[in-house]
Design a protein around this motif. Sequence first.
Motif, PDB file in Angstrom:
ATOM      1  N   HIS A 191       0.845  -1.193   0.000  1.00 50.14           N
ATOM      2  CA  HIS A 191       0.000   0.000   0.000  1.00 50.14           C
ATOM      3  C   HIS A 191       0.883   1.247   0.000  1.00 50.14           C
ATOM      4  O   HIS A 191       1.936   1.287   0.622  1.00 50.14           O
ATOM      5  N   ASP A 192       0.451   2.283  -0.714  1.00 49.15           N
ATOM      6  CA  ASP A 192       1.247   3.507  -0.836  1.00 49.15           C
ATOM      7  C   ASP A 192       1.501   4.182   0.505  1.00 49.15           C
ATOM      8  O   ASP A 192       2.606   4.700   0.743  1.00 49.15           O
TER       9      ASP A 192
ATOM     10  N   SER B 118       4.266   2.080   2.357  1.00 48.36           N
ATOM     11  CA  SER B 118       5.603   2.151   1.747  1.00 48.36           C
ATOM     12  C   SER B 118       6.232   3.526   1.961  1.00 48.36           C
ATOM     13  O   SER B 118       7.430   3.633   2.243  1.00 48.36           O
ATOM     14  N   GLY B 119       5.437   4.572   1.858  1.00 46.18           N
ATOM     15  CA  GLY B 119       5.949   5.912   2.124  1.00 46.18           C
ATOM     16  C   GLY B 119       6.340   6.098   3.582  1.00 46.18           C
ATOM     17  O   GLY B 119       7.378   6.681   3.891  1.00 46.18           O
TER      18      GLY B 119
END
Length: 141
Positions: free
Chosen positions: A32-33, A36-37
Motif C-alpha cells: 500500500h502507498d 511504503s511511504g
Amino acid sequence: MKPVEKLPLLLMPPLGAIAIFVISGRSGAAAHDLVSGARDWVLICVSVYTVALVVAWFLRHSWPAAMGRMLLCGLFAYVGISRIVDIVGRHWSNVWQIFGAAGSLPTDEVAALRWALAAWTVCLGMMVTAIATGFEGEGES
C-alpha cells in the motif's frame, strides 16, 4: 542520571522503529502507498535521530549545535504531525475502525492505515525525544 546512563534508554526508539519497519514489510499491507511511504520515512527519521544523538553527545556544550539539532528535528516532527493529521483527517468517518471498532473499510485498508499511523507515530516520538535530549551534567552550563 549520568549521561552514559541515558544512552540505553535513547537507543530504544530507533530499535522500535526498525522493528516496525521490518514487521510492516512482512505484512500484506506493505504494498500500500501509505505504508511504503511511511516505511521510507521511518528510515529517514532513524538516521536523523542517530545524527542528532551523535551531535548532542559530541557537541554538548555548543549552543549553535543544539539549536541546529533542535531545528532539524523540529522540521521532521512537523512532517510527522502533518502526516498523522492527514491520515486521520482523510479517514475521519472511519477513524474508530482504525482503533478496532466495526466499520465499512476493507480489512487490508485498515491494516495499511494502522501500519502507517504506527510508523508516523514512532517517527514523531523519535524526533520529540531527539529535541529533548541533552547530555550536559547537572552542574554544567
